[in-house]
Design a protein around this motif. Structure first.
Motif, PDB file in Angstrom:
ATOM      1  N   UNK A  22     -10.790  10.828 -18.771  1.00 22.71           N
ATOM      2  CA  UNK A  22     -10.825   9.566 -18.021  1.00 22.71           C
ATOM      3  C   UNK A  22      -9.435   8.944 -17.946  1.00 22.71           C
ATOM      4  N   UNK A  23      -8.798   8.748 -19.104  1.00 30.25           N
ATOM      5  CA  UNK A  23      -7.510   8.050 -19.170  1.00 30.25           C
ATOM      6  C   UNK A  23      -6.407   8.803 -18.424  1.00 30.25           C
ATOM      7  N   UNK A  24      -6.433  10.129 -18.489  1.00 35.29           N
ATOM      8  CA  UNK A  24      -5.385  10.923 -17.869  1.00 35.29           C
ATOM      9  C   UNK A  24      -5.544  11.103 -16.375  1.00 35.29           C
ATOM     10  N   UNK A  25      -6.620  10.582 -15.812  1.00 36.62           N
ATOM     11  CA  UNK A  25      -6.842  10.660 -14.370  1.00 36.62           C
ATOM     12  C   UNK A  25      -6.496   9.298 -13.758  1.00 36.62           C
ATOM     13  N   UNK A  26      -5.315   9.170 -13.147  1.00 39.75           N
ATOM     14  CA  UNK A  26      -4.870   7.861 -12.660  1.00 39.75           C
ATOM     15  C   UNK A  26      -5.710   7.274 -11.533  1.00 39.75           C
ATOM     16  N   UNK A  27      -6.578   8.082 -10.923  1.00 36.99           N
ATOM     17  CA  UNK A  27      -7.419   7.552  -9.844  1.00 36.99           C
ATOM     18  C   UNK A  27      -8.641   6.816 -10.375  1.00 36.99           C
ATOM     19  N   UNK A  28      -8.898   6.894 -11.689  1.00 33.58           N
ATOM     20  CA  UNK A  28     -10.131   6.328 -12.252  1.00 33.58           C
ATOM     21  C   UNK A  28      -9.970   4.950 -12.890  1.00 33.58           C
ATOM     22  N   UNK A  29      -8.752   4.434 -13.002  1.00 32.85           N
ATOM     23  CA  UNK A  29      -8.534   3.213 -13.788  1.00 32.85           C
ATOM     24  C   UNK A  29      -9.397   2.043 -13.316  1.00 32.85           C
ATOM     25  N   UNK A  30      -9.653   1.920 -12.035  1.00 37.75           N
ATOM     26  CA  UNK A  30     -10.437   0.774 -11.546  1.00 37.75           C
ATOM     27  C   UNK A  30     -11.897   0.843 -11.992  1.00 37.75           C
ATOM     28  N   UNK A  31     -12.339   1.984 -12.500  1.00 35.38           N
ATOM     29  CA  UNK A  31     -13.704   2.098 -13.012  1.00 35.38           C
ATOM     30  C   UNK A  31     -13.851   1.578 -14.434  1.00 35.38           C
ATOM     31  N   UNK A  32     -12.720   1.414 -15.141  1.00 32.33           N
ATOM     32  CA  UNK A  32     -12.821   0.928 -16.523  1.00 32.33           C
ATOM     33  C   UNK A  32     -11.889  -0.239 -16.846  1.00 32.33           C
ATOM     34  N   UNK A  33     -11.079  -0.655 -15.899  1.00 34.12           N
ATOM     35  CA  UNK A  33     -10.189  -1.800 -16.108  1.00 34.12           C
ATOM     36  C   UNK A  33     -10.741  -2.969 -15.299  1.00 34.12           C
ATOM     37  N   UNK A  34     -11.355  -3.956 -15.962  1.00 33.27           N
ATOM     38  CA  UNK A  34     -11.960  -5.086 -15.241  1.00 33.27           C
ATOM     39  C   UNK A  34     -10.966  -5.792 -14.318  1.00 33.27           C
ATOM     40  N   UNK A  35     -11.457  -6.176 -13.146  1.00 27.77           N
ATOM     41  CA  UNK A  35     -10.634  -6.900 -12.188  1.00 27.77           C
ATOM     42  C   UNK A  35      -9.925  -6.009 -11.186  1.00 27.77           C
ATOM     43  N   UNK A  36     -10.077  -4.690 -11.343  1.00 21.63           N
ATOM     44  CA  UNK A  36      -9.505  -3.754 -10.373  1.00 21.63           C
ATOM     45  C   UNK A  36     -10.630  -3.179  -9.533  1.00 21.63           C
ATOM     46  N   UNK A  37     -10.359  -2.993  -8.236  1.00 19.60           N
ATOM     47  CA  UNK A  37     -11.399  -2.479  -7.349  1.00 19.60           C
ATOM     48  C   UNK A  37     -11.070  -1.128  -6.729  1.00 19.60           C
ATOM     49  N   UNK A  38      -9.807  -0.715  -6.790  1.00 24.20           N
ATOM     50  CA  UNK A  38      -9.443   0.570  -6.203  1.00 24.20           C
ATOM     51  C   UNK A  38      -8.122   1.048  -6.784  1.00 24.20           C
ATOM     52  N   UNK A  39      -7.936   2.368  -6.764  1.00 25.29           N
ATOM     53  CA  UNK A  39      -6.671   2.985  -7.179  1.00 25.29           C
ATOM     54  C   UNK A  39      -6.427   4.184  -6.275  1.00 25.29           C
ATOM     55  N   UNK A  40      -5.293   4.175  -5.594  1.00 27.92           N
ATOM     56  CA  UNK A  40      -4.928   5.277  -4.710  1.00 27.92           C
ATOM     57  C   UNK A  40      -3.641   5.900  -5.244  1.00 27.92           C
ATOM     58  N   UNK A  41      -3.690   7.221  -5.450  1.00 26.90           N
ATOM     59  CA  UNK A  41      -2.544   7.937  -5.992  1.00 26.90           C
ATOM     60  C   UNK A  41      -1.993   8.877  -4.932  1.00 26.90           C
ATOM     61  N   UNK A  42      -0.666   8.850  -4.790  1.00 29.01           N
ATOM     62  CA  UNK A  42       0.029   9.762  -3.897  1.00 29.01           C
ATOM     63  C   UNK A  42       1.285  10.225  -4.638  1.00 29.01           C
ATOM     64  N   UNK A  43       1.243  11.446  -5.150  1.00 24.38           N
ATOM     65  CA  UNK A  43       2.367  11.943  -5.953  1.00 24.38           C
ATOM     66  C   UNK A  43       2.493  11.131  -7.222  1.00 24.38           C
ATOM     67  N   UNK A  44       3.689  10.551  -7.453  1.00 21.35           N
ATOM     68  CA  UNK A  44       3.871   9.725  -8.654  1.00 21.35           C
ATOM     69  C   UNK A  44       3.739   8.232  -8.350  1.00 21.35           C
ATOM     70  N   UNK A  45       3.132   7.909  -7.220  1.00 24.19           N
ATOM     71  CA  UNK A  45       2.887   6.505  -6.865  1.00 24.19           C
ATOM     72  C   UNK A  45       1.397   6.206  -6.960  1.00 24.19           C
ATOM     73  N   UNK A  46       1.100   5.039  -7.490  1.00 22.64           N
ATOM     74  CA  UNK A  46      -0.292   4.578  -7.527  1.00 22.64           C
ATOM     75  C   UNK A  46      -0.301   3.142  -7.046  1.00 22.64           C
ATOM     76  N   UNK A  47      -1.277   2.827  -6.208  1.00 20.22           N
ATOM     77  CA  UNK A  47      -1.440   1.451  -5.741  1.00 20.22           C
ATOM     78  C   UNK A  47      -2.806   0.973  -6.213  1.00 20.22           C
ATOM     79  N   UNK A  48      -2.782  -0.087  -7.010  1.00 23.24           N
ATOM     80  CA  UNK A  48      -3.985  -0.709  -7.547  1.00 23.24           C
ATOM     81  C   UNK A  48      -4.345  -1.886  -6.651  1.00 23.24           C
TER      82      UNK A  48
END
Length: 146
Positions: A22-48
């Motif tokens: 779970x933790x090592x998958x950067x696309x999943x953070x919004x499923x366990x970090x309250x107040x986040x609704x989406x995470x999009x990863x492109x290469x080494x960029x992530x937009x929360x």
């Protein structure tokens, strides 16, 4: 300039591999970090995307499955400097210790983010120990793809 630093930690009754899935998958953070609704990863960029609609661009600094360490920087004008670090430690008894550290300038941002990271670790533990939840479903779907 020294950054303010906050660290939260929690013991989870799951193996480090289960936690890391779970933790090592950067696309999943919004499923366990309250107040986040989406995470999009492109290469080494992530937009929360937050529940209030604010987007936070981040740079993934480290995603090391051997050391089980994930690090990222918030790349936004609200932060002069930032480094978030999540470490998953094997306690060698079938359980894990997860530490989530935040280093930031300006100093109050470390406290604000640190409050969120504490709640995130509680939710991560809840889902992992329950054996179900959106973060686990996402990790399992990802494992099924490989």
């Amino acid at each position: 300039r020294v950054m303010a630093s906050v660290r939260r930690e929690i013991r989870i009754n799951c193996s480090p591999d289960e936690v890391w899935a779970v933790v090592g998958n950067p696309t999943l953070i919004h499923y366990w970090f309250p107040g986040m609704t989406n995470a999009v990863v492109d290469g080494n960029s992530r937009v929360i995307t937050t529940a209030t609609g604010i987007t936070l661009p981040e740079v993934i600094v480290t995603n090391d499955s051997v050391a089980r360490r994930f690090q990222y920087r918030i790349d936004s004008p609200i932060m002069q400097e930032h480094l978030g670090t999540i470490d998953v430690f094997d306690l060698h008894d079938g359980t894990s210790l997860v530490a989530y550290s935040t280093d930031a300038v300006p100093d109050p941002m470390a406290l604000i983010i640190g409050g969120g990271t504490g709640a995130a670790l509680v939710e991560l533990k809840r889902q992992l120990e329950l054996g179900e939840g959106p973060a686990l479903a996402g990790a399992q779907a990802r494992l099924g793809e490989s």
